[in-house]
Design a protein around this motif. Structure first.
Motif, PDB file in Angstrom:
ATOM      1  N   UNK A  64     -92.374  31.505  11.467  1.00  0.00           N
ATOM      2  CA  UNK A  64     -92.680  32.092  12.773  1.00  0.00           C
ATOM      3  C   UNK A  64     -91.674  31.628  13.816  1.00  0.00           C
ATOM      4  N   UNK A  65     -91.344  30.342  13.803  1.00  0.00           N
ATOM      5  CA  UNK A  65     -90.354  29.824  14.752  1.00  0.00           C
ATOM      6  C   UNK A  65     -88.981  30.438  14.480  1.00  0.00           C
ATOM      7  N   UNK A  66     -88.621  30.573  13.223  1.00  0.00           N
ATOM      8  CA  UNK A  66     -87.329  31.170  12.877  1.00  0.00           C
ATOM      9  C   UNK A  66     -87.242  32.599  13.388  1.00  0.00           C
ATOM     10  N   UNK A  67     -88.331  33.347  13.277  1.00  0.00           N
ATOM     11  CA  UNK A  67     -88.329  34.727  13.790  1.00  0.00           C
ATOM     12  C   UNK A  67     -88.182  34.746  15.308  1.00  0.00           C
ATOM     13  N   UNK A  68     -88.876  33.836  15.984  1.00  0.00           N
ATOM     14  CA  UNK A  68     -88.773  33.771  17.444  1.00  0.00           C
ATOM     15  C   UNK A  68     -87.334  33.488  17.876  1.00  0.00           C
ATOM     16  N   UNK A  69     -86.710  32.528  17.210  1.00  0.00           N
ATOM     17  CA  UNK A  69     -85.335  32.154  17.575  1.00  0.00           C
ATOM     18  C   UNK A  69     -84.382  33.310  17.309  1.00  0.00           C
ATOM     19  N   UNK A  70     -84.543  33.947  16.150  1.00  0.00           N
ATOM     20  CA  UNK A  70     -83.675  35.083  15.821  1.00  0.00           C
ATOM     21  C   UNK A  70     -83.835  36.207  16.835  1.00  0.00           C
ATOM     22  N   UNK A  71     -85.084  36.500  17.203  1.00  0.00           N
ATOM     23  CA  UNK A  71     -85.340  37.558  18.159  1.00  0.00           C
ATOM     24  C   UNK A  71     -84.740  37.221  19.521  1.00  0.00           C
ATOM     25  N   UNK A  72     -84.869  35.946  19.942  1.00  0.00           N
ATOM     26  CA  UNK A  72     -84.322  35.530  21.228  1.00  0.00           C
ATOM     27  C   UNK A  72     -82.802  35.636  21.237  1.00  0.00           C
ATOM     28  N   UNK A  73     -82.169  35.254  20.134  1.00  0.00           N
ATOM     29  CA  UNK A  73     -80.706  35.338  20.069  1.00  0.00           C
ATOM     30  C   UNK A  73     -80.237  36.787  20.094  1.00  0.00           C
ATOM     31  N   UNK A  74     -80.917  37.662  19.363  1.00  0.00           N
ATOM     32  CA  UNK A  74     -80.545  39.073  19.394  1.00  0.00           C
ATOM     33  C   UNK A  74     -80.762  39.652  20.791  1.00  0.00           C
ATOM     34  N   UNK A  75     -81.828  39.215  21.448  1.00  0.00           N
ATOM     35  CA  UNK A  75     -82.059  39.665  22.812  1.00  0.00           C
ATOM     36  C   UNK A  75     -80.974  39.194  23.759  1.00  0.00           C
ATOM     37  N   UNK A  76     -80.484  37.978  23.545  1.00  0.00           N
ATOM     38  CA  UNK A  76     -79.420  37.465  24.393  1.00  0.00           C
ATOM     39  C   UNK A  76     -78.122  38.233  24.173  1.00  0.00           C
ATOM     40  N   UNK A  77     -77.825  38.581  22.936  1.00  0.00           N
ATOM     41  CA  UNK A  77     -76.637  39.398  22.666  1.00  0.00           C
ATOM     42  C   UNK A  77     -76.755  40.760  23.356  1.00  0.00           C
ATOM     43  N   UNK A  78     -77.965  41.325  23.351  1.00  0.00           N
ATOM     44  CA  UNK A  78     -78.175  42.604  24.034  1.00  0.00           C
ATOM     45  C   UNK A  78     -77.993  42.435  25.544  1.00  0.00           C
ATOM     46  N   UNK A  79     -78.461  41.310  26.077  1.00  0.00           N
ATOM     47  CA  UNK A  79     -78.276  41.059  27.503  1.00  0.00           C
ATOM     48  C   UNK A  79     -76.792  40.932  27.835  1.00  0.00           C
ATOM     49  N   UNK A  80     -76.035  40.297  26.972  1.00  0.00           N
ATOM     50  CA  UNK A  80     -74.581  40.238  27.174  1.00  0.00           C
ATOM     51  C   UNK A  80     -73.991  41.646  27.198  1.00  0.00           C
ATOM     52  N   UNK A  81     -74.410  42.458  26.242  1.00  0.00           N
ATOM     53  CA  UNK A  81     -73.866  43.820  26.151  1.00  0.00           C
ATOM     54  C   UNK A  81     -74.163  44.608  27.409  1.00  0.00           C
ATOM     55  N   UNK A  82     -75.341  44.407  27.963  1.00  0.00           N
ATOM     56  CA  UNK A  82     -75.742  45.190  29.128  1.00  0.00           C
ATOM     57  C   UNK A  82     -75.128  44.691  30.425  1.00  0.00           C
ATOM     58  N   UNK A  83     -74.834  43.386  30.519  1.00  0.00           N
ATOM     59  CA  UNK A  83     -74.438  42.826  31.808  1.00  0.00           C
ATOM     60  C   UNK A  83     -72.999  42.337  31.882  1.00  0.00           C
ATOM     61  N   UNK A  84     -72.346  42.073  30.759  1.00  0.00           N
ATOM     62  CA  UNK A  84     -70.952  41.641  30.796  1.00  0.00           C
ATOM     63  C   UNK A  84     -70.027  42.831  31.029  1.00  0.00           C
ATOM     64  N   UNK A  85     -68.917  42.636  31.713  1.00  0.00           N
ATOM     65  CA  UNK A  85     -67.949  43.725  31.876  1.00  0.00           C
ATOM     66  C   UNK A  85     -67.507  44.272  30.527  1.00  0.00           C
ATOM     67  N   UNK A  86     -67.521  45.582  30.403  1.00  0.00           N
ATOM     68  CA  UNK A  86     -67.124  46.205  29.154  1.00  0.00           C
ATOM     69  C   UNK A  86     -68.108  46.038  28.025  1.00  0.00           C
ATOM     70  N   UNK A  87     -69.295  45.500  28.313  1.00  0.00           N
ATOM     71  CA  UNK A  87     -70.289  45.294  27.262  1.00  0.00           C
ATOM     72  C   UNK A  87     -69.902  44.223  26.265  1.00  0.00           C
ATOM     73  N   UNK A  88     -69.064  43.257  26.682  1.00  0.00           N
ATOM     74  CA  UNK A  88     -68.598  42.221  25.759  1.00  0.00           C
ATOM     75  C   UNK A  88     -69.739  41.309  25.334  1.00  0.00           C
TER      76      UNK A  88
END
Length: 222
Positions: free
Chosen positions: A101-125
């Protein structure tokens, strides 16, 4: 002076996804948050709504604070996090529960952070930290480490002094820099490689008093 959000708006803000800040609510509720500068509507389909930096600050007033800034000397274990709030482990937490359960939470949070980078970094980096990470240095660095499979330092055993083994991430007096410690030299180098791969600039240093080596890591901007 800006009026605080209403109780209904605060409930929507508090229920936002932990890392991405994705919101759920009626169109009228979300539009009201946008007008107040607490949310924005993503221009790409499905046009979801997300917290702005101001919205994140509102939500975090109810969350436990990050570890206090420290000098290179060891710091106390971090404060506990309210139940139901995801937080990457910075090392030293008590009653930490591991497992699938903890591993799933961490994986989901990391994928969410990558999506946040894509949405907010210049050029979607996605290869470098975003503004949210620069505003939450300790939690962001810890999430990168935990998501890569590194083991955080366990809570100290009463009467046994400091716990041994595992990473520990703490704030520093330096702007935009966190300290990462790991008693095992090979594991410390592995932490450095992980952070560099996650878009952080990392340097290895030695504490003059103890002669122990540690990392200083800062988010890369380009």
């Amino acid at each position: 002076m800006t009026r605080p959000p209403t109780a209904a708006q605060r409930r929507i803000i508090d229920a936002a996804e932990p890392v991405t800040g994705r919101l759920r609510g009626t169109e009228a509720q979300l539009a009201a948050l946008v007008r107040r500068g607490l949310a924005f509507r993503h221009p790409r389909p499905p046009h979801d709504h997300f917290l702005t930096p101001a919205g994140h600050r509102v939500r975090e007033t109810a969350e436990a604070p990050e570890a206090l800034p420290e000098a290179p000397a060891p710091a106390p274990a971090p404060a506990s996090v309210p139940a139901g709030v995801f937080a990457a482990r910075v090392g030293g937490e008590e009653a930490a529960v591991n497992g699938p359960a903890r591993a799933r939470e961490v994986h989901s949070a990391w994928q969410g952070l990558l999506e946040l980078r894509r949405m907010t970094n210049p050029g979607g980096a996605t290869d470098r930290p975003c503004a949210w990470e620069r505003a939450h240095l300790v939690r962001a660095a810890a999430l990168a480490l935990e998501a890569a499979g590194h083991r955080p330092e366990p809570a100290p055993t009463p009467g046994a002094g400091s716990a041994e083994g595992g990473y520990r991430v703490r704030a520093t007096p330096q702007p935009e820099a966190v300290a990462v410690r790991e008693p095992d030299a090979e594991a410390l180098r592995a932490c450095a490689a992980t952070l560099e791969g996650a878009g952080w600039q990392v340097g290895e240093h030695m504490e003059p008093r103890t002669r122990r080596r540690y990392l200083l890591a800062s988010p890369r901007r380009s």
